[in-house]
Design a protein around this motif. Structure first.
Motif, PDB file in Angstrom:
ATOM      1  N   ILE A 182      62.943  58.321  48.751  1.00  0.00           N
ATOM      2  CA  ILE A 182      62.802  57.228  49.701  1.00  0.00           C
ATOM      3  C   ILE A 182      63.522  55.986  49.179  1.00  0.00           C
ATOM      4  N   ARG A 183      63.578  54.967  50.003  1.00  0.00           N
ATOM      5  CA  ARG A 183      64.142  53.667  49.614  1.00  0.00           C
ATOM      6  C   ARG A 183      63.022  52.641  49.766  1.00  0.00           C
ATOM      7  N   SER A 184      62.343  52.325  48.669  1.00  0.00           N
ATOM      8  CA  SER A 184      61.221  51.394  48.739  1.00  0.00           C
ATOM      9  C   SER A 184      61.702  49.982  49.033  1.00  0.00           C
ATOM     10  N   SER A 185      60.873  49.243  49.754  1.00  0.00           N
ATOM     11  CA  SER A 185      61.104  47.824  50.005  1.00  0.00           C
ATOM     12  C   SER A 185      60.149  47.020  49.123  1.00  0.00           C
ATOM     13  N   THR A 186      60.057  45.728  49.371  1.00  0.00           N
ATOM     14  CA  THR A 186      59.100  44.885  48.652  1.00  0.00           C
ATOM     15  C   THR A 186      57.766  44.772  49.396  1.00  0.00           C
ATOM     16  N   GLN A 215      66.020  61.211  51.747  1.00  0.00           N
ATOM     17  CA  GLN A 215      66.059  62.631  52.070  1.00  0.00           C
ATOM     18  C   GLN A 215      64.804  63.306  51.530  1.00  0.00           C
ATOM     19  N   LEU A 216      64.322  64.328  52.217  1.00  0.00           N
ATOM     20  CA  LEU A 216      63.244  65.168  51.712  1.00  0.00           C
ATOM     21  C   LEU A 216      63.853  66.490  51.259  1.00  0.00           C
ATOM     22  N   LEU A 217      63.758  66.766  49.969  1.00  0.00           N
ATOM     23  CA  LEU A 217      64.195  68.046  49.421  1.00  0.00           C
ATOM     24  C   LEU A 217      62.990  68.966  49.306  1.00  0.00           C
ATOM     25  N   VAL A 218      63.151  70.215  49.692  1.00  0.00           N
ATOM     26  CA  VAL A 218      62.090  71.210  49.553  1.00  0.00           C
ATOM     27  C   VAL A 218      62.646  72.369  48.743  1.00  0.00           C
TER      28      VAL A 218
END
Length: 275
Positions: free
Chosen positions: A8-12, A238-241
């Motif tokens: 993910i790309r976290s924000s503040t 992206q979600l990797l499985v």
């Protein structure tokens, strides 16, 4: 065992990041994963003061993650910040879900590449292994955070404690060669321990945010016990499985035998001069 890596790309904004945890965990559950891994600093990205963001493990953010894990039936491991009691925070992994409730505090702090994590973060002391239910029974999973991956002794200790899967959760800094180092280190730690290494990082946040600190470079991956990259991500969310073949990893540990053949050394000081 099916594992999901949520790059993910976290924000503040912890509330917005919690929404991402919920979304990616639901997607992991739909994909049949029993374990979903989120990056370091899932709660809030680096580059802002962490003490005002930090919450105790029984606070609202962690409690909401527990509720997501309970509702979906998936073990969630996510990075957050917890008050340390000395004005700093701990860089912590919360592991929660069916049969699991644990924390790991980052042992090796990122005092490198011009960044001094120890100014605001207190170090952890104890390696942590959790048991996660797989299709054939519980699987021992060791937990590590970001800069830890540069220290093979921690990975060896986790393997000695029975870990067959070791996770690395990062907010990796950008720069020349850094993405290549991340990939190489994950593969090397897998080979060192004959364990599967699942390494999940923050997605690349863009050039401006990347300037404020180690805020992500992407490149999440799963490395087999012989260092083969099984799945990998690019720079974006992206979600990797990945289905992990634990029997193959166990066979590698028996045949390559680096764990059983490892020697123990005793420090005896400097060699004496022969002159």
């Amino acid at each position: 065992m099916r594992v999901a890596l949520a790059q993910i790309r976290s924000s503040t904004d912890p509330a917005a990041n919690l929404t991402q945890v919920e979304d990616f965990t639901e997607r992991a559950a739909e994909a049949g994963a029993s374990l979903v891994l989120f990056p370091e600093a899932t709660m809030c990205r680096f580059g802002v003061p962490l003490a005002p963001v930090a919450q105790p493990l029984d606070g609202p953010w962690a409690s909401a993650v527990r509720a997501v894990a309970d509702r979906t039936g998936v073990v969630v491991v996510a990075g957050m910040f917890v008050p340390s009691g000395d004005g700093r925070v701990t860089n912590t992994l919360l592991a929660t879900g069916p049969g699991v409730e644990a924390r790991y505090d980052k042992i090796y702090l990122y005092d490198a590449f011009g960044f001094a994590e120890s100014k605001t973060v207190a170090p952890g002391r104890e390696p942590v292994v959790i048991d996660v239910g797989g299709s054939s029974g519980p699987v021992a999973v060791g937990l590590t955070l970001c800069y830890d991956i540069r220290f093979p002794e921690l990975y060896l200790e986790l393997a000695k404690r029975g870990a067959e899967l070791i996770t690395a959760h990062a907010s990796w800094g950008t720069g020349p060669g850094k993405l290549e180092q991340w990939t190489l280190l994950a593969r090397a730690r897998a080979i060192d321990t004959s364990s599967v290494v699942a390494a999940v990082g923050q997605a690349y946040p863009g050039d401006e945010i990347a300037k404020v600190g180690p805020t992500g470079v992407g490149g999440s991956l799963v490395a087999s016990a012989v260092g083969e990259v099984l799945v990998s991500a690019g720079a974006d969310p992206q979600l990797l499985v990945c289905d992990i073949d634990l029997e193959a990893a166990r066979k590698t540990r028996e045949t390559v035998a680096v764990m059983s053949n490892r020697a123990e050394f005793t420090h005896t000081g400097r060699a004496q001069s022969l002159e």
